[in-house]
Design a protein around this motif. Structure first.
Motif, PDB file in Angstrom:
ATOM      1  N   GLY A 270      18.744  20.596  30.088  1.00  0.00           N
ATOM      2  CA  GLY A 270      18.562  21.871  29.403  1.00  0.00           C
ATOM      3  C   GLY A 270      17.468  22.719  30.021  1.00  0.00           C
ATOM      4  O   GLY A 270      17.616  23.942  30.150  1.00  0.00           O
ATOM      5  N   ASN A 275      18.385  26.550  29.389  1.00  0.00           N
ATOM      6  CA  ASN A 275      19.031  26.697  28.084  1.00  0.00           C
ATOM      7  C   ASN A 275      18.913  25.353  27.361  1.00  0.00           C
ATOM      8  O   ASN A 275      19.784  24.500  27.466  1.00  0.00           O
ATOM      9  CB  ASN A 275      20.493  27.097  28.258  1.00  0.00           C
ATOM     10  CG  ASN A 275      21.135  27.510  26.939  1.00  0.00           C
ATOM     11  OD1 ASN A 275      20.726  27.089  25.862  1.00  0.00           O
ATOM     12  ND2 ASN A 275      22.158  28.345  27.021  1.00  0.00           N
ATOM     13  N   THR A 276      17.824  25.186  26.635  1.00  0.00           N
ATOM     14  CA  THR A 276      17.573  23.887  26.000  1.00  0.00           C
ATOM     15  C   THR A 276      18.602  23.562  24.920  1.00  0.00           C
ATOM     16  O   THR A 276      18.814  22.388  24.601  1.00  0.00           O
ATOM     17  CB  THR A 276      16.162  23.849  25.392  1.00  0.00           C
ATOM     18  OG1 THR A 276      15.992  24.956  24.495  1.00  0.00           O
ATOM     19  CG2 THR A 276      15.104  23.927  26.480  1.00  0.00           C
ATOM     20  N   LYS A 277      19.264  24.578  24.367  1.00  0.00           N
ATOM     21  CA  LYS A 277      20.304  24.312  23.368  1.00  0.00           C
ATOM     22  C   LYS A 277      21.442  23.493  23.972  1.00  0.00           C
ATOM     23  O   LYS A 277      22.027  22.629  23.305  1.00  0.00           O
ATOM     24  CB  LYS A 277      20.850  25.631  22.808  1.00  0.00           C
ATOM     25  CG  LYS A 277      19.875  26.389  21.932  1.00  0.00           C
ATOM     26  CD  LYS A 277      20.520  27.664  21.396  1.00  0.00           C
ATOM     27  CE  LYS A 277      19.549  28.430  20.505  1.00  0.00           C
ATOM     28  NZ  LYS A 277      20.170  29.682  19.975  1.00  0.00           N
ATOM     29  N   GLN A 278      21.755  23.757  25.241  1.00  0.00           N
ATOM     30  CA  GLN A 278      22.811  22.988  25.902  1.00  0.00           C
ATOM     31  C   GLN A 278      22.393  21.529  26.065  1.00  0.00           C
ATOM     32  O   GLN A 278      23.209  20.614  25.935  1.00  0.00           O
ATOM     33  CB  GLN A 278      23.123  23.612  27.262  1.00  0.00           C
ATOM     34  CG  GLN A 278      23.589  25.050  27.222  1.00  0.00           C
ATOM     35  CD  GLN A 278      24.943  25.204  26.551  1.00  0.00           C
ATOM     36  OE1 GLN A 278      25.718  24.259  26.451  1.00  0.00           O
ATOM     37  NE2 GLN A 278      25.246  26.422  26.098  1.00  0.00           N
ATOM     38  N   ALA A 281      22.780  19.835  22.766  1.00  0.00           N
ATOM     39  CA  ALA A 281      24.195  19.602  22.461  1.00  0.00           C
ATOM     40  C   ALA A 281      24.693  18.332  23.128  1.00  0.00           C
ATOM     41  O   ALA A 281      25.390  17.516  22.505  1.00  0.00           O
ATOM     42  CB  ALA A 281      25.032  20.804  22.907  1.00  0.00           C
ATOM     43  N   TYR A 400      31.695  27.215  31.764  1.00  0.00           N
ATOM     44  CA  TYR A 400      30.655  26.337  31.223  1.00  0.00           C
ATOM     45  C   TYR A 400      29.341  26.655  31.908  1.00  0.00           C
ATOM     46  O   TYR A 400      29.237  26.582  33.140  1.00  0.00           O
ATOM     47  CB  TYR A 400      31.025  24.861  31.432  1.00  0.00           C
ATOM     48  CG  TYR A 400      30.068  23.884  30.762  1.00  0.00           C
ATOM     49  CD1 TYR A 400      29.756  24.010  29.413  1.00  0.00           C
ATOM     50  CD2 TYR A 400      29.487  22.846  31.472  1.00  0.00           C
ATOM     51  CE1 TYR A 400      28.890  23.126  28.789  1.00  0.00           C
ATOM     52  CE2 TYR A 400      28.625  21.952  30.863  1.00  0.00           C
ATOM     53  CZ  TYR A 400      28.327  22.097  29.509  1.00  0.00           C
ATOM     54  OH  TYR A 400      27.462  21.215  28.898  1.00  0.00           O
ATOM     55  N   THR A 518      29.142  26.614  23.733  1.00  0.00           N
ATOM     56  CA  THR A 518      29.118  25.184  24.059  1.00  0.00           C
ATOM     57  C   THR A 518      27.860  24.485  23.549  1.00  0.00           C
ATOM     58  O   THR A 518      27.478  23.444  24.064  1.00  0.00           O
ATOM     59  CB  THR A 518      29.230  24.990  25.578  1.00  0.00           C
ATOM     60  OG1 THR A 518      28.184  25.740  26.240  1.00  0.00           O
ATOM     61  CG2 THR A 518      30.575  25.448  26.095  1.00  0.00           C
ATOM     62  N   HIS A 519      27.223  25.078  22.524  1.00  0.00           N
ATOM     63  CA  HIS A 519      26.043  24.435  21.950  1.00  0.00           C
ATOM     64  C   HIS A 519      26.171  24.243  20.447  1.00  0.00           C
ATOM     65  O   HIS A 519      25.235  23.769  19.808  1.00  0.00           O
ATOM     66  CB  HIS A 519      24.794  25.280  22.245  1.00  0.00           C
ATOM     67  CG  HIS A 519      24.837  26.653  21.646  1.00  0.00           C
ATOM     68  ND1 HIS A 519      25.484  27.700  22.265  1.00  0.00           N
ATOM     69  CD2 HIS A 519      24.324  27.153  20.481  1.00  0.00           C
ATOM     70  CE1 HIS A 519      25.373  28.788  21.514  1.00  0.00           C
ATOM     71  NE2 HIS A 519      24.675  28.479  20.424  1.00  0.00           N
ATOM     72  N   ARG A 520      27.321  24.612  19.888  1.00  0.00           N
ATOM     73  CA  ARG A 520      27.508  24.545  18.445  1.00  0.00           C
ATOM     74  C   ARG A 520      28.145  23.225  18.018  1.00  0.00           C
ATOM     75  O   ARG A 520      28.724  22.507  18.838  1.00  0.00           O
ATOM     76  CB  ARG A 520      28.357  25.721  17.981  1.00  0.00           C
ATOM     77  CG  ARG A 520      27.692  27.070  18.210  1.00  0.00           C
ATOM     78  CD  ARG A 520      28.589  28.215  17.777  1.00  0.00           C
ATOM     79  NE  ARG A 520      27.949  29.508  18.013  1.00  0.00           N
ATOM     80  CZ  ARG A 520      28.564  30.675  17.857  1.00  0.00           C
ATOM     81  NH1 ARG A 520      29.829  30.709  17.454  1.00  0.00           N
ATOM     82  NH2 ARG A 520      27.903  31.809  18.094  1.00  0.00           N
ATOM     83  N   ILE A 524      30.365  20.144  20.032  1.00  0.00           N
ATOM     84  CA  ILE A 524      29.842  18.777  20.068  1.00  0.00           C
ATOM     85  C   ILE A 524      30.907  17.800  19.563  1.00  0.00           C
ATOM     86  O   ILE A 524      31.175  16.765  20.181  1.00  0.00           O
ATOM     87  CB  ILE A 524      28.557  18.679  19.228  1.00  0.00           C
ATOM     88  CG1 ILE A 524      27.431  19.481  19.879  1.00  0.00           C
ATOM     89  CG2 ILE A 524      28.139  17.220  19.025  1.00  0.00           C
ATOM     90  CD1 ILE A 524      26.209  19.645  19.011  1.00  0.00           C
TER      91      ILE A 524
END
Length: 553
Positions: A270, A275-278, A281, A400, A518-520, A524
């Motif tokens: 991340g 993008n730490t949310k990725q 996830a 992606y 792709t982080h929700r 997942i």
């Protein structure tokens, strides 16, 4: 709250606690422009230019060349160990060329499959300068390939994915070595041994017999064995041996070590893609699959269903009494969810469905969290496949992390998992069809098939654990399992590096209303579902003939 439940809760809290700091530290390791003095010395010795970046094919060549030299060195090292210091004066198992080949391949590929008994076959010098060294560098190589793939996502319009020699050296010196030193000190303080004793410790047993006990530099090998998801034990009993794993505390420490890096690498991912949310996830998918697997493993072991009889104490068959059934199930689940393969109990004695879970953990590609490096790049491959499938479902161009998943990227990703699946199924089929390999089966029926299927599942996923009812120290098994290990390690790595190069050559595609988030939680769950379904469709027939049939019977 039981001791085992408290241990699991503490383990989860510890992994959560180290996820960010360890992940951030590894990010700094692989993005820093500064080389340490000791690293510069290593670069001069090996003739590498740390400032020169490599395209994916040069990176792959360096990886393969280093691994080939490592295999040859370790192969001959084992064959001449009786002429070197610190060797066993009277080893009970002679190191044949076939066994040396299998062991060399095993440790270089991070599998650590052991067709030998460590304390009666390998001398201390080979254990330290051969096997333990490979524990470090094979783990560092796995992390390096994962980092190269992440660079493919992070970089734009370039042909370069990093420098293999820099990634290998930094992973070894800055990550694996310091943490292993700390881990070894903790293990020694908790009762693990660290000495150079050979066959000079003779004790009298409770029955009055004389028993010779082998010592050795155990704790130092034990720490990197777990941290690097290697799994090769100094002793044949592996982490069930009190010299390797003396107490419930050390058992917990070993489980933590084998999970720490793999669960922290998504944070590194991340940070590198900004993008730490990725990263969270990917970690969430790993955590979800791990929790489901652990729950089922505990359920099947503690319920005593399957082939384990219901007589009093029968559930303890194959379980070290210091740890108990619940703690052993946690260790077994963690070691097969990663590519570690270390054991503190006999997986062959598990219930049929309990053994099935350990097998299936490996068959989904060991991505929850998987081996150091290999778990991350395996999960990223699954994310790419999921994006492509979701794009087909809604009629959108799959993207992606700002990269388009074109036919080339999809072909590389789709070719990744069939490598291990074909090796498992073809290897098991040949073993069951040929009379020689069948003669090594100590059990018939579904359990005999399960033992063979487990062996090729373990070798082809670079795990190393085994159902011990199968005699594998034969020329056929040493050769066949060795081939499975080498192809399963390096063919997927080459595909991953080719994918990294293809992604790096692309530009960055800005997000649009048609971009799939792709982080929700929805994504997942979809990645987790695709991971399980793809593997279930492949292995269900074999599992139905083995552990499922055994459980029904």
């Amino acid at each position: 709250m039981s001791t085992a439940t408290a241990g699991i809760a503490l383990l989860i809290l510890a992994l959560v606690a180290v996820h960010v700091p360890l992940g951030d530290y590894m990010y700094r390791v692989y993005t820093s422009e500064r080389d340490w003095r000791v690293e510069k010395l290593v670069y001069r010795i090996i003739g590498a230019d740390p400032k020169a970046e490599q395209p994916w094919y040069a990176y792959a060549r360096s990886l393969l060349a280093f691994s080939a030299v490592s295999v040859l060195f370790l192969f001959f090292f084992q064959l001449v160990q009786d002429k070197l210091p610190l060797h066993l004066h009277d080893p009970s198992t002679k190191m044949t060329p076939a066994l040396a080949w299998n062991t060399a391949i095993s440790f270089v590929t991070n599998t650590n499959w052991q067709a030998y008994s460590g304390e009666s076959t390998q001398g201390h010098l080979v254990q330290m300068a051969g096997l333990t060294v490979q524990n470090f560098v094979s783990a560092a190589a796995g992390i390096a390939v994962a980092v190269a793939l992440v660079r493919g996502f992070a970089r734009n319009r370039t042909n370069e994915v990093g420098n293999f020699w820099v990634d290998l050296v930094r992973g070894t010196i800055r990550i694996l070595l310091p943490i292993s030193i700390i881990g070894a000190i903790v293990l020694i303080a908790s009762g693990a041994i660290q000495n150079f004793h050979l066959h000079d410790q003779v004790v009298t047993t409770l029955s009055g017999a004389q028993q010779t006990i082998t010592g050795g530099p155990v704790a130092s090998q034990e720490a990197i064995k777990e941290l690097g998801t290697n799994g090769g034990g100094f002793f044949n009993a592996n982490s069930a041996h009190p010299f390797e794993n003396p107490t419930r505390l050390t058992n917990w420490v070993e489980i933590f070590l084998l999970l720490a890096i793999s669960f922290s690498l998504p944070r590194t991912f991340g940070r590198m893609v900004e993008n730490t949310k990725q990263g969270f996830a990917i970690a969430a998918v790993m955590g979800f699959l791990a929790v489901v697997s652990l729950t089922l493993s505990e359920l099947f072991q503690l319920s005593h269903h399957g082939t384990v009889p219901t007589a009093t104490g029968a559930a303890m068959e194959g379980v070290e009494q210091r740890f108990g059934v619940a703690n052993s199930a946690v260790f077994a689940d963690a070691t097969t969810l990663t590519s570690t393969g270390a054991v503190d109990s006999a997986h062959d004695s598990y219930t049929s469905l309990g053994g099935l879970i350990q097998m299936f953990n490996m068959q989904i590609g060991e991505v929850a969290p998987g081996g150091v490096g290999s778990g991350l790049y395996g999960m990223l491959i699954m994310a790419i496949i999921t994006v492509f499938v979701a794009g087909l479902m809604v009629g959108r161009t799959p993207e992606y992390l700002g990269k388009k998943i074109r036919p080339r990227e999809m072909k590389l990703a789709a070719s990744y998992f069939p490598v291990t699946e074909l090796l498992v199924l073809f290897g098991t089929g040949f073993a069951m069809a040929l009379p020689g390999p069948r003669a090594g089966m100590n059990n018939t029926g579904p359990h005999g098939l399960s033992e063979v299927l487990y062996a090729f599942t373990s070798a082809s996923n670079n795990n190393g654990s085994a159902f011990a009812g199968l005699s594998v120290n034969t020329t056929w098994y040493n050769t066949a399992l060795g081939l499975a290990m080498v192809f399963a390690r390096f063919l997927p790595m080459i595909l991953v590096l080719a994918l990294a190069g293809s992604l790096a050559r692309q530009g960055h595609t800005p997000e649009s209303p048609g971009t799939l988030p792709t982080h929700r939680p929805q994504f997942i769950g979809l990645v987790a579902a695709v991971t399980v379904i793809l593997c279930a469709l492949t292995f269900l027939p074999a599992l139905a003939l083995g552990p499922l049939a055994e459980g029904i019977h």
